[in-house]
Design a protein around this motif. Structure first.
Motif, mmCIF file in Angstrom:
data_model
loop_
_atom_site.group_PDB
_atom_site.id
_atom_site.type_symbol
_atom_site.label_atom_id
_atom_site.label_comp_id
_atom_site.label_asym_id
_atom_site.label_seq_id
_atom_site.Cartn_x
_atom_site.Cartn_y
_atom_site.Cartn_z
ATOM 1 N N GLY A 113 0.814 -1.212 0.000
ATOM 2 C CA GLY A 113 0.000 0.000 0.000
ATOM 3 C C GLY A 113 0.844 1.257 0.000
ATOM 4 N N VAL A 140 -8.507 4.880 0.231
ATOM 5 C CA VAL A 140 -9.259 3.909 -0.575
ATOM 6 C C VAL A 140 -8.532 2.582 -0.699
ATOM 7 N N MET A 141 -7.205 2.561 -0.433
ATOM 8 C CA MET A 141 -6.558 1.249 -0.468
ATOM 9 C C MET A 141 -6.325 0.748 0.947
ATOM 10 N N ALA A 142 -7.197 1.185 1.859
ATOM 11 C CA ALA A 142 -7.144 0.727 3.243
ATOM 12 C C ALA A 142 -5.817 1.077 3.908
ATOM 13 N N MET A 143 -5.190 2.179 3.447
ATOM 14 C CA MET A 143 -3.986 2.680 4.116
ATOM 15 C C MET A 143 -4.444 3.443 5.347
ATOM 16 N N GLN A 193 -8.328 7.899 6.953
ATOM 17 C CA GLN A 193 -8.850 6.560 7.206
ATOM 18 C C GLN A 193 -9.221 6.391 8.685
ATOM 19 N N ARG A 232 -12.468 8.186 9.156
ATOM 20 C CA ARG A 232 -13.597 7.429 8.595
ATOM 21 C C ARG A 232 -13.930 6.253 9.481
ATOM 22 N N SER A 233 -12.862 5.607 9.985
ATOM 23 C CA SER A 233 -13.046 4.447 10.843
ATOM 24 C C SER A 233 -13.787 4.847 12.119
ATOM 25 N N ALA A 292 -17.402 5.688 11.301
ATOM 26 C CA ALA A 292 -18.180 4.498 10.958
ATOM 27 C C ALA A 292 -18.579 3.722 12.214
ATOM 28 N N LYS A 293 -17.775 3.872 13.263
ATOM 29 C CA LYS A 293 -18.043 3.147 14.501
ATOM 30 C C LYS A 293 -18.996 3.913 15.410
ATOM 31 N N TYR A 307 -20.817 6.816 14.485
ATOM 32 C CA TYR A 307 -21.871 7.548 13.772
ATOM 33 C C TYR A 307 -21.856 9.037 14.083
ATOM 34 N N TYR A 325 -20.565 11.788 12.591
ATOM 35 C CA TYR A 325 -19.931 12.274 11.373
ATOM 36 C C TYR A 325 -19.494 13.727 11.512
ATOM 37 N N TYR A 328 -15.407 14.591 11.379
ATOM 38 C CA TYR A 328 -14.826 15.286 10.233
ATOM 39 C C TYR A 328 -14.472 16.730 10.553
#
Lengths: 246, 274
Positions: B140, B218-221, B226, B229-230, B233-234, B236, B238, B242
């Motif tokens: 990556g 986008v390549m899980a780097m 990331q 986003r992680s 996603a856990k 909620y 947002y 951000y």
């Protein structure tokens, strides 16, 4: 200025009309990268268990559905913002999610499955210690891997398909996802099934539910009524046979 | 044909030989205006104050988010620094190639610029990581550095070309008439002068590069984006997540743009003495 006013006056009836007819129509968000629950067929139509199930439920309670393709990362932000009415995308009911959103009654139970390359083996998370496991960002598979407490490198991909691809390419050692998806990739999907095998599944079961905005209790009740009717009529069993093959 | 190219200045170069800040880049702080109240200090103080207030008044979740992401910041820096190290030499070679009188070298450099400039960076990242995996597999980090430095190498090539072309032809002629060969002329006479016009836009490109590393998620780097986003996603959360991520990127790029402007004023030492 006058022109803008005129435009508004002319557009107003159209807006009102569309609002009135939308009463019977619900917009359903789905992330079609989760076969066989929801995915795109060769003609780029969204198909899958969730789609058929949602349509059957909607037909029972007199709703019209419009499916909208949505990226998984952000699908919950979209419902919070009111961009659509329902998420039908294999969403596991979790206490954290229940705090933020309303759920229908559970409509399908799954477990988490860990997939490896053929020839590789592992009986539990302990056996994956020090190795790299991938999954789709924000899915319960990732959460289960994180909570396992085993020292693994966890890589979060935008979609499970990319994780599976990287598994085949040997960049990662394992992929974790919902059981129907894992079985689909390991047994059915062309180009993947020859290279992958199921390693183990978790003990705990999870239940999928349809997600609705917290304040739309009416819609939740309507969906629940629909799920009940679909079950009573045997449509659910038929759909399970169609998509899960058992 | 060749004469024509030399007479027309490339885009981005004003006739006086100053390179304009490319659209979309950061406006570099003007250090000559010594006033404390300028856009740069206002933004930095604002960002730091907002970040501090959020983290002290609502430690849950803001401080929690701030403590979650530092590892991602390291990856962001790693990718940025490695990409800068690769992109600057690549840019210089491309710029020189574009100015070369050798038709083959010129064609190769020009084609490289045209092709890379025409493909979005996100597509290039996907291409190198997922599409080329069929033939050769790179990690990556390597994919990220290759994609970003190839992309920015092409952009920087144009900056180097513009900077070199902005040096009056008399300099080359004088140097050649004093007996320097072509390489000596370029390295000892033209490049040192061109550097003064090249450094600010190259600095700008480096800052843009840091921001564009957010695409490697986008390549899980596991970079800063990331991690954000992680977390979102856990949890909620947002808006909260951000907001913090945006503030962190803003503070870093503001500090970097200051560094570039200090470097620029040092290089303009002789201009000021006039």
């Amino acid at each position: 200025m006058l022109r803008r006013l005129l435009c508004t006056v002319l557009l107003l009836p159209t807006l009102l009309c569309s609002a009135a007819s939308a009463a019977e129509k619900i917009v359903v968000a789905t992330n079609p990268e989760w076969p066989p629950m929801e995915f795109l067929d060769d003609e780029k139509r969204i198909i899958g268990y969730d789609i058929d199930m949602m349509n059957a439920i909607a037909a029972e309670v007199g709703l019209e559905t419009e499916f909208r393709m949505t990226a998984w990362d952000g699908i919950f932000a979209g419902i919070a913002a009111g961009n659509y009415d329902v998420i039908a995308s294999a969403v596991t009911i979790t206490p954290e999610r229940q705090k933020a959103f309303a759920f229908s009654v559970p409509y399908y139970d799954v477990r988490q499955i860990v997939v490896l390359r053929k020839g590789d083996s592992a009986a539990n998370f302990e056996a994956l210690k020090g190795r790299v496991i991938g999954g789709q960002i924000g899915t319960t598979g990732i959460f289960v891997a994180q909570k396992s407490g085993v020292d693994m490198t966890i890589r979060e991909y935008d979609s499970v398909g990319l994780a599976m691809q990287d598994l085949i390419n040997s960049r990662i050692d394992a992929v974790i996802c919902d059981s129907p998806v894992a079985l689909y990739y390991a047994n059915q999907k062309e180009g993947f099934a020859d290279h992958l095998s199921v390693a183990f599944r978790t003990e705990a079961t999870e239940s999928f539910g349809f997600v609705v905005q917290k304040n739309r209790k009416d819609l939740v009740e309507r969906l629940n009524k629909g799920i009940e009717a679909v079950r009573a009529k045997g449509i659910e069993a038929e759909l399970i046979r169609k998509w899960m093959g058992d | 044909m060749r004469d024509n190219e030399e007479n027309s200045l490339p885009a981005g170069v004003a006739p006086e030989g100053k390179i304009e800040v490319p659209a979309g880049g950061l406006v570099l702080p003007d250090s000559e205006k010594g006033s404390l109240v300028n856009a740069w200090s206002l933004s930095l103080v604002g960002a730091v104050v907002v970040l501090t207030v959020l983290c002290t008044v609502w430690p849950d979740p803001y401080l929690e988010i701030l403590c979650f992401v530092p590892e991602g910041l390291l990856v962001t820096f790693e990718v940025t620094i490695l990409s800068i190290i690769c992109a600057i030499p690549l840019g210089l070679i491309t710029g020189l190639g574009r100015l070369s009188h050798n038709r083959v070298i010129n064609l190769i450099a020009s084609t490289y610029v045209e092709v890379i400039r025409g493909i979005p960076l996100l597509v290039q990242i996907f291409y190198i990581y997922y599409a080329l995996a069929k033939f050769l597999q790179v990690s990556g980090l390597t994919s990220a550095v290759i994609a970003i430095s190839f992309c920015y190498g092409a952009y920087m090539g144009e900056v180097f070309r513009a900077g070199i072309m902005a040096i009056p032809k008399g300099q080359t002629e004088a140097s050649r008439s004093l007996g320097f060969n072509k390489v000596q002329t370029m390295v000892l006479v033209v490049l040192p002068q061109a550097l003064r016009t090249i450094v600010p836009p190259v600095g700008n490109e480096c800052i843009a590069m840091l921001k564009d590393t957010s695409l490697v998620s986008v390549m899980a780097m596991p970079d800063l984006m990331q991690y954000g986003r992680s977390f979102a996603a856990k949890s909620y959360l947002y808006f909260e997540t951000y907001t913090i991520i945006a503030l962190i990127y803003l503070i870093i790029t503001l500090l970097l743009s200051k560094a570039v402007s200090i470097l620029e004023s040092r290089l303009n030492y002789y201009d000021k003495r006039k």
